[in-house]
Design an enzyme around this catalytic site. Sequence first.
Site, PDB file in Angstrom:
ATOM      1  N   GLU A   1       1.479  17.992 -20.900  1.00  0.00           N
ATOM      2  CA  GLU A   1       0.685  18.998 -21.631  1.00  0.00           C
ATOM      3  C   GLU A   1      -0.700  18.445 -21.980  1.00  0.00           C
ATOM      4  OE1 GLU A   1       0.417  22.064 -22.187  1.00  0.00           O
ATOM      5  OE2 GLU A   1       1.232  22.702 -24.111  1.00  0.00           O
TER       6      GLU A   1
ATOM      7  N   THR B   1     -11.325  26.627 -23.745  1.00  0.00           N
ATOM      8  CA  THR B   1     -10.671  25.910 -24.839  1.00  0.00           C
ATOM      9  C   THR B   1     -11.708  25.244 -25.735  1.00  0.00           C
ATOM     10  OG1 THR B   1      -8.873  25.464 -23.308  1.00  0.00           O
ATOM     11  CG2 THR B   1      -8.860  24.252 -25.371  1.00  0.00           C
TER      12      THR B   1
END
Lengths: 307, 307
Positions: B128, B181
């Site tokens: 991740e 992001t």
Amino acid sequence: MNEIKIFSPATVANVACGFDVLGFCLDSVGDDMVIRKTAKKGIHIANIEGFDLPYEAELNVAGVSALAMYEAIDVDFGFEIEIYKNIKPGSGIGSSAASAVGSVFGMNELLGKPFNKTELTAFAIEGEALASKCEHADNLAPALFGGFTLVKSLSPLKILEIPTPNDLYATIVHPQIEIKTSESRALLPKEVPLSDAITQWANLGSLVHALHTNDYELIGNSLNDVIVEPYRSQLIPYFNEVKQAALKANALGVGISGSGPSIFTLCKGSETANKIKQAIQDVYSKTGIDFEIHVTKINTEGVKIIE
Amino acid sequence: MNEIKIFSPATVANVACGFDVLGFCLDSVGDDMVIRKTAKKGIHIANIEGFDLPYEAELNVAGVSALAMYEAIDVDFGFEIEIYKNIKPGSGIGSSAASAVGSVFGMNELLGKPFNKTELTAFAIEGEALASKCEHADNLAPALFGGFTLVKSLSPLKILEIPTPNDLYATIVHPQIEIKTSESRALLPKEVPLSDAITQWANLGSLVHALHTNDYELIGNSLNDVIVEPYRSQLIPYFNEVKQAALKANALGVGISGSGPSIFTLCKGSETANKIKQAIQDVYSKTGIDFEIHVTKINTEGVKIIE
């Protein structure tokens, strides 16, 4: 029934990560109060023992909450209140909340319970506001409901009863020093780092889960306050020493009770609670500071009738 | 067993008041993956369908988490991974988490389950991190454990499984826009008002309690994010319109999924979930923005074997 004697318990608010929302109720520490119907209308304080508090109802915490309820009912009689105060005002274990709760609980019983506990809390908030100069319910809710309570919101007033593990005990030390509420409040930052806030809500979510699942170890791991304790603990002499000694004696967690100066510890079982008492005594007895220590089971009943 | 086919589900992280700690798992949205033992040592990506993602294991999220686990075991064989991706990268419903979780879950099954789910999460965190440039587990935990999970802490990694009410459904809309992001992160304040932080942790404590007590109304009253949503919702076109329409259609609550652009809603029952779908369609179909909507039960099982 024209007269009732009640026990109104002490409470711990600002339970670590649950600052301003989470509280719990104590079992063996609290005030006694007598509430009596009188032919004379209105609210009258008939007797106060233990501490020097005002007899004028509108200047007395128990009187103000009683008046708040009295204005909401229509009766042709009045109430007389006697207060036998054991909880020292300013100790940080909900002295004013016990008074505020006791009068409205007793009156409600004598009236045949027209109000539920949330409604009683709303009346008691008015009394508590006299003492603390702001509206909050974090000591009132556990005093009324017992056990652990989470005040989700004040407006609308929403109180949640969180389950209490059976074998949970508290040891609480009250160093006999005075902390001015104004000073204690002034220490708090208006803004806090987002990362600390996240840690705090992770811990509170975890603590609520731990109380639901009887997970004592997780209760311990969750009882951290990264927001308020670093500031307010400075006002409490030997806070860190007490904290370390209690943790070493197997406390699950340690925190400031209310806005202090009392320090609460939680643990599993009365034996451990008494060991923690000894450990804290060992710290404070060397300091010259007078102190009181209470060891108590968590009280899941709250304020109650004793006669 | 030398080969396994698994379903690795999409997830919602940053569940309103549970920003950065609370997530839940979706039922009908997710990737399929095949994991296979190979004579050749190491981790190899054999096939990727659905989206254009790197085949080099060390550049692929599923590959990196697989490599993290592979380094922790001592075997004379390797693993081959096929990825059939349905969750669009960048959608905000845990696309990279599904990949990171799928490979380690599948390998663990083929190895005879030497690792528990928390250990698998730790491996998946490394995958991740490749996608999100930071270590977090808020999508990984619900994908692995199913239901609602609270990541109490990353170090030590502590994941709590919060109960899921039986009749809880999610309707999730993915407006097909890109949110960087970096932009989404830059919007977040470093400091937040203490009063807002208190509101947030009162709500999270309340939400955890509501999930434990199957209290749908309280779930709804607790699903508020006063900290992050006011900032990040600016990046999602028609967020407020969708929120109002969903609430009007009896959604319990509405929030940003992950860091967006998907918007999640929770409700009681599939019928309401479909009404919410219609209400959201009515909003977005007028805007010219492409969108996808998923209606799903909360998945309490998490990643699972399908063949």
